[in-house]
Design a protein around this motif. Structure first.
Motif, PDB file in Angstrom:
ATOM      1  N   HIS A  18      17.835  88.230 100.259  1.00 26.48           N
ATOM      2  CA  HIS A  18      17.983  87.119 101.202  1.00 26.48           C
ATOM      3  C   HIS A  18      16.617  86.542 101.576  1.00 26.48           C
ATOM      4  O   HIS A  18      16.413  85.317 101.547  1.00 26.48           O
ATOM      5  CB  HIS A  18      18.713  87.593 102.453  1.00 26.48           C
ATOM      6  CG  HIS A  18      19.165  86.483 103.348  1.00 26.48           C
ATOM      7  ND1 HIS A  18      20.397  85.894 103.234  1.00 26.48           N
ATOM      8  CD2 HIS A  18      18.535  85.841 104.366  1.00 26.48           C
ATOM      9  CE1 HIS A  18      20.520  84.930 104.134  1.00 26.48           C
ATOM     10  NE2 HIS A  18      19.403  84.888 104.844  1.00 26.48           N
ATOM     11  N   ASN A  19      15.693  87.422 101.909  1.00 31.17           N
ATOM     12  CA  ASN A  19      14.365  86.956 102.326  1.00 31.17           C
ATOM     13  C   ASN A  19      13.648  86.213 101.194  1.00 31.17           C
ATOM     14  O   ASN A  19      12.974  85.200 101.430  1.00 31.17           O
ATOM     15  CB  ASN A  19      13.524  88.137 102.806  1.00 31.17           C
ATOM     16  CG  ASN A  19      14.031  88.720 104.118  1.00 31.17           C
ATOM     17  OD1 ASN A  19      14.695  88.038 104.895  1.00 31.17           O
ATOM     18  ND2 ASN A  19      13.722  89.986 104.357  1.00 31.17           N
ATOM     19  N   ARG A  20      13.787  86.715  99.981  1.00 30.01           N
ATOM     20  CA  ARG A  20      13.119  86.066  98.853  1.00 30.01           C
ATOM     21  C   ARG A  20      13.758  84.725  98.508  1.00 30.01           C
ATOM     22  O   ARG A  20      13.071  83.789  98.088  1.00 30.01           O
ATOM     23  CB  ARG A  20      13.116  87.005  97.645  1.00 30.01           C
ATOM     24  CG  ARG A  20      12.154  88.183  97.826  1.00 30.01           C
ATOM     25  CD  ARG A  20      12.360  89.275  96.804  1.00 30.01           C
ATOM     26  NE  ARG A  20      11.446  90.382  97.039  1.00 30.01           N
ATOM     27  CZ  ARG A  20      11.537  91.563  96.451  1.00 30.01           C
ATOM     28  NH1 ARG A  20      12.524  91.807  95.587  1.00 30.01           N
ATOM     29  NH2 ARG A  20      10.670  92.528  96.718  1.00 30.01           N
ATOM     30  N   PHE A 149      36.479  79.111 112.665  1.00 33.06           N
ATOM     31  CA  PHE A 149      36.707  80.536 112.936  1.00 33.06           C
ATOM     32  C   PHE A 149      35.374  81.287 112.966  1.00 33.06           C
ATOM     33  O   PHE A 149      35.190  82.206 113.754  1.00 33.06           O
ATOM     34  CB  PHE A 149      37.615  81.149 111.876  1.00 33.06           C
ATOM     35  CG  PHE A 149      39.077  80.839 112.042  1.00 33.06           C
ATOM     36  CD1 PHE A 149      39.664  80.774 113.298  1.00 33.06           C
ATOM     37  CD2 PHE A 149      39.876  80.629 110.936  1.00 33.06           C
ATOM     38  CE1 PHE A 149      41.011  80.504 113.453  1.00 33.06           C
ATOM     39  CE2 PHE A 149      41.234  80.351 111.069  1.00 33.06           C
ATOM     40  CZ  PHE A 149      41.800  80.283 112.330  1.00 33.06           C
ATOM     41  N   ASN A 150      34.464  80.941 112.032  1.00 29.21           N
ATOM     42  CA  ASN A 150      33.103  81.506 112.030  1.00 29.21           C
ATOM     43  C   ASN A 150      33.120  83.037 112.064  1.00 29.21           C
ATOM     44  O   ASN A 150      32.464  83.669 112.886  1.00 29.21           O
ATOM     45  CB  ASN A 150      32.295  80.951 113.205  1.00 29.21           C
ATOM     46  CG  ASN A 150      30.796  81.168 113.047  1.00 29.21           C
ATOM     47  OD1 ASN A 150      30.299  81.318 111.930  1.00 29.21           O
ATOM     48  ND2 ASN A 150      30.079  81.162 114.152  1.00 29.21           N
ATOM     49  N   ARG A 151      33.864  83.640 111.119  1.00 28.81           N
ATOM     50  CA  ARG A 151      33.981  85.096 111.041  1.00 28.81           C
ATOM     51  C   ARG A 151      33.058  85.673 109.966  1.00 28.81           C
ATOM     52  O   ARG A 151      32.607  84.964 109.060  1.00 28.81           O
ATOM     53  CB  ARG A 151      35.419  85.478 110.706  1.00 28.81           C
ATOM     54  CG  ARG A 151      36.459  85.018 111.705  1.00 28.81           C
ATOM     55  CD  ARG A 151      36.524  85.894 112.932  1.00 28.81           C
ATOM     56  NE  ARG A 151      37.730  85.582 113.704  1.00 28.81           N
ATOM     57  CZ  ARG A 151      38.903  86.169 113.515  1.00 28.81           C
ATOM     58  NH1 ARG A 151      39.050  87.122 112.596  1.00 28.81           N
ATOM     59  NH2 ARG A 151      39.955  85.831 114.244  1.00 28.81           N
ATOM     60  N   LYS A 152      32.849  86.975 110.042  1.00 26.20           N
ATOM     61  CA  LYS A 152      32.009  87.663 109.056  1.00 26.20           C
ATOM     62  C   LYS A 152      32.833  87.971 107.796  1.00 26.20           C
ATOM     63  O   LYS A 152      33.472  89.013 107.690  1.00 26.20           O
ATOM     64  CB  LYS A 152      31.422  88.933 109.664  1.00 26.20           C
ATOM     65  CG  LYS A 152      30.399  88.659 110.756  1.00 26.20           C
ATOM     66  CD  LYS A 152      29.857  89.925 111.387  1.00 26.20           C
ATOM     67  CE  LYS A 152      28.917  90.652 110.463  1.00 26.20           C
ATOM     68  NZ  LYS A 152      28.172  91.727 111.145  1.00 26.20           N
ATOM     69  N   ALA A 153      32.819  87.016 106.877  1.00 32.06           N
ATOM     70  CA  ALA A 153      33.489  87.161 105.584  1.00 32.06           C
ATOM     71  C   ALA A 153      32.612  86.462 104.557  1.00 32.06           C
ATOM     72  O   ALA A 153      32.234  85.302 104.740  1.00 32.06           O
ATOM     73  CB  ALA A 153      34.877  86.527 105.621  1.00 32.06           C
ATOM     74  N   LEU A 187      26.701  94.875 103.305  1.00 33.66           N
ATOM     75  CA  LEU A 187      25.936  93.841 103.985  1.00 33.66           C
ATOM     76  C   LEU A 187      25.206  94.427 105.192  1.00 33.66           C
ATOM     77  O   LEU A 187      25.760  95.265 105.913  1.00 33.66           O
ATOM     78  CB  LEU A 187      26.861  92.715 104.437  1.00 33.66           C
ATOM     79  CG  LEU A 187      27.560  91.946 103.310  1.00 33.66           C
ATOM     80  CD1 LEU A 187      28.526  90.911 103.906  1.00 33.66           C
ATOM     81  CD2 LEU A 187      26.563  91.260 102.393  1.00 33.66           C
ATOM     82  N   PRO A 188      23.981  94.016 105.410  1.00 32.48           N
ATOM     83  CA  PRO A 188      23.244  94.527 106.576  1.00 32.48           C
ATOM     84  C   PRO A 188      24.039  94.333 107.860  1.00 32.48           C
ATOM     85  O   PRO A 188      24.548  93.233 108.116  1.00 32.48           O
ATOM     86  CB  PRO A 188      21.966  93.675 106.570  1.00 32.48           C
ATOM     87  CG  PRO A 188      21.759  93.324 105.124  1.00 32.48           C
ATOM     88  CD  PRO A 188      23.146  93.112 104.587  1.00 32.48           C
ATOM     89  N   LEU A 196      25.888  85.395 106.754  1.00 26.10           N
ATOM     90  CA  LEU A 196      26.711  85.540 105.547  1.00 26.10           C
ATOM     91  C   LEU A 196      26.923  84.191 104.876  1.00 26.10           C
ATOM     92  O   LEU A 196      26.895  84.088 103.644  1.00 26.10           O
ATOM     93  CB  LEU A 196      28.063  86.168 105.889  1.00 26.10           C
ATOM     94  CG  LEU A 196      28.138  87.698 105.795  1.00 26.10           C
ATOM     95  CD1 LEU A 196      27.212  88.361 106.811  1.00 26.10           C
ATOM     96  CD2 LEU A 196      29.572  88.170 106.020  1.00 26.10           C
ATOM     97  N   ASP A 197      27.120  83.163 105.677  1.00 28.86           N
ATOM     98  CA  ASP A 197      27.273  81.812 105.141  1.00 28.86           C
ATOM     99  C   ASP A 197      26.000  81.396 104.406  1.00 28.86           C
ATOM    100  O   ASP A 197      26.041  80.907 103.268  1.00 28.86           O
ATOM    101  CB  ASP A 197      27.578  80.846 106.286  1.00 28.86           C
ATOM    102  CG  ASP A 197      27.881  79.431 105.820  1.00 28.86           C
ATOM    103  OD1 ASP A 197      28.288  79.252 104.649  1.00 28.86           O
ATOM    104  OD2 ASP A 197      27.729  78.495 106.621  1.00 28.86           O
TER     105      ASP A 197
END
Length: 233
Positions: A18-20, A149-153, A187-188, A196-197
């Motif tokens: 992600h950071n890279r 909804f903005n859920r963690k998926a 996932l962290p 996640l998005d």
């Protein structure tokens, strides 16, 4: 007695990835005003197979503007819907799946609404969505994550899945549902739904520009050091 083996090393790989990718492409943050209602997101997903996002967005906006409600879209003649979806990649299939999906929702809920999902656990809501015609894991995750909804998926399209398969984070022949099931526990834990998005949008961009289906540009890849395929190419 089961031994505690500690955190999975792939979680740290995902953090570095992600950071890279942020360093390579910059931040990709979806503004709150770009989060649509869940029904709009469902329709966009159903009619968007193999189509560019901008085309699917435009088709979805035009449908609701033309008919005024998703109930009226569901009641429209199939040939009429096909005519409205001519810019879709597969207009006939898109029209048929959309009509079937909307009619199924209305039959179950009495109206074209996903409001009942707001009180359900994310996994249960996705399972319900995947009983509908034309809804598989990518779309169900998209409805839960990218809508209001903005859920963690985690959304996984073909390109993003190709990236994590080449990296060795999921099995090489895993379909989207299995890849999702493999990745979600990795996932962290500190990542939000917005993270996640962004992770999906960054993975998608990597797939489009560097980790292409044929002739991937591994020497230019910012995550090559953590990629099983990249290290051997």
């Amino acid at each position: 007695m089961q031994l505690d083996l500690g955190p999975d090393h792939r979680t740290e790989i995902l953090r570095r990835m992600h950071n890279r990718l942020v360093a390579q492409f910059g931040r990709v943050i979806r503004p709150d005003d770009k989060r649509r209602d869940p029904m709009w997101t469902l329709v966009q997903g159903v009619i968007g197979a193999r189509a560019k996002t901008a085309v699917s967005n435009d088709n979805t906006d035009r449908l609701i503007a033309e008919y005024g409600s998703w109930e009226r879209v569901a009641a429209a003649p199939l040939e009429e819907l096909k005519a409205h979806l001519q810019t879709a990649t597969f207009p006939a299939m898109a029209a048929e799946r959309l009509k079937a999906c909307l009619q199924d929702i209305i039959a179950q809920r009495g109206k074209a609404s996903l409001d009942h999902l707001a009180t359900m656990e994310t996994e249960d809501a996705m399972a319900w969505l995947e009983t509908l015609p034309g809804i598989a894991r990518k779309i169900s995750a998209g409805i839960m994550n990218t809508s209001q909804f903005n859920r963690k998926a985690l959304v996984l399209d073909t390109g993003h899945r190709r990236v994590v398969q080449r990296m060795g984070l999921v099995p090489p022949k895993a379909d989207t549902a299995r890849a999702y099931d493999e990745l979600m526990p990795l996932l962290p834990p500190e990542w939000s739904a917005e993270d996640l998005d962004e992770h999906h949008l960054l993975g998608k961009r990597l797939a489009q520009t560097i980790c292409r289906p044929k002739q991937p540009d591994c020497p230019s890849c910012p995550v090559r050091a953590d990629c099983e395929t990249g290290r051997t190419s």
